[in-house]
Design a protein around this motif. Sequence first.
Motif, short mmCIF file in Angstrom:
data_model
loop_
_atom_site.label_atom_id
_atom_site.label_comp_id
_atom_site.label_asym_id
_atom_site.label_seq_id
_atom_site.Cartn_x
_atom_site.Cartn_y
_atom_site.Cartn_z
N UNK A 82 0.99 -0.77 0.08
CA UNK A 82 0.12 0.34 0.00
C UNK A 82 0.90 1.24 0.07
N UNK A 83 0.31 1.95 -0.73
CA UNK A 83 1.30 3.21 -0.62
C UNK A 83 1.50 4.37 0.85
N UNK A 86 4.77 2.20 2.04
CA UNK A 86 5.85 2.10 0.75
C UNK A 86 6.18 3.85 1.21
N UNK A 87 5.89 4.83 1.21
CA UNK A 87 6.37 6.25 1.81
C UNK A 87 6.56 5.94 3.65
N UNK A 88 6.07 4.76 4.62
CA UNK A 88 6.72 4.41 5.40
C UNK A 88 8.28 3.75 5.37
N UNK A 89 8.71 3.12 4.36
CA UNK A 89 9.75 2.89 4.30
C UNK A 89 10.63 3.63 3.50
N UNK A 90 10.24 4.37 2.53
CA UNK A 90 10.93 6.19 2.09
C UNK A 90 11.51 6.53 3.21
N UNK A 91 10.66 7.21 3.64
CA UNK A 91 10.92 8.06 5.03
C UNK A 91 12.40 7.34 6.14
N UNK A 187 12.19 6.43 -5.53
CA UNK A 187 11.27 5.75 -5.26
C UNK A 187 10.50 5.59 -4.96
N UNK A 188 11.06 7.32 -3.72
CA UNK A 188 9.92 8.18 -3.31
C UNK A 188 9.24 9.06 -4.34
N UNK A 189 9.96 9.32 -5.24
CA UNK A 189 9.55 10.51 -6.12
C UNK A 189 7.78 9.61 -6.32
N UNK A 190 8.92 8.35 -7.38
CA UNK A 190 7.19 7.05 -8.01
C UNK A 190 6.01 7.50 -6.65
N UNK A 191 6.31 6.84 -5.47
CA UNK A 191 5.32 6.88 -4.14
C UNK A 191 5.10 7.44 -4.46
#
Length: 201
Positions: A82-83, A86-91, A187-191
Amino acid sequence: MSRREGSLEDSQADSSVSLLPHLEAKIRQTHSLAHLLTKYAEQLLQEYVQLQGDPFGLPSFSPPRLPVAGLSAPAPSHAGLPVHERLRLDAAALAALPPLLDVVRRRQAELNPRAPRLLRRLEDAARQARALGAAVEALLAALGAANRGPRAEPPAATASAASAAGVFPAKVLGLRVCGLYREWLSRTEGDLGQLLPGGPA
C-alpha cells in the motif's frame, strides 16, 4: 439555533472542506522536491564516479555490491505494498542516508581534497535527505498514517569502519551509498506521484 452557532458550524465545515486542497498542495510540493532531488542525486553519482579514477569510470567495471549496514535497496516487493506503507519505508531510508553520506564525505575529503564541489554535493545531499524525509513524515501525519514506534539509530559507526578498511573498499562503499541515495529518491518520487490526483492507483 442562534446566528452565532450557525456561523461557527459553517466555519468548521468550511475548514474541513478546505483541508483537501491544502493536503493536495502539500503532496504536490513534496513530490516536486523529490523530483528535483532525484536529478541532483544523478549528478552526484556521476561526479562521484568521475573522481574515483580507474576502474570506476570504465564501462566494463562492475563494482561489488557491498552491503550497507542499516540500509538496502528498495525490495522488488516494494511496489506491491500500500502506498502509505511504501512512504513509511521511504521515510525510514531517507532517515538512514544522512549519516552514511556524511561518512562518505569525510572519506572523500581525505581521498579527494581538491574536489570541493563533490564534497559540497555530499554535504547538500545529507541535508536534502533529512528535509525530504521530514516532509514525507509530515505528509504521512497529515494523512493519518504516521510512523509508529521509535526509530532505530542509523549504524553510521559500522559504515565508518567499512570506509576506513582501505581505499578501494571506501570508494566502493561511497559508490554504493550514492547509488542507494539515488534509488530511494527515485522510489520516493514515484510513491508520492501515486498520491497525486490522476496518478496511478
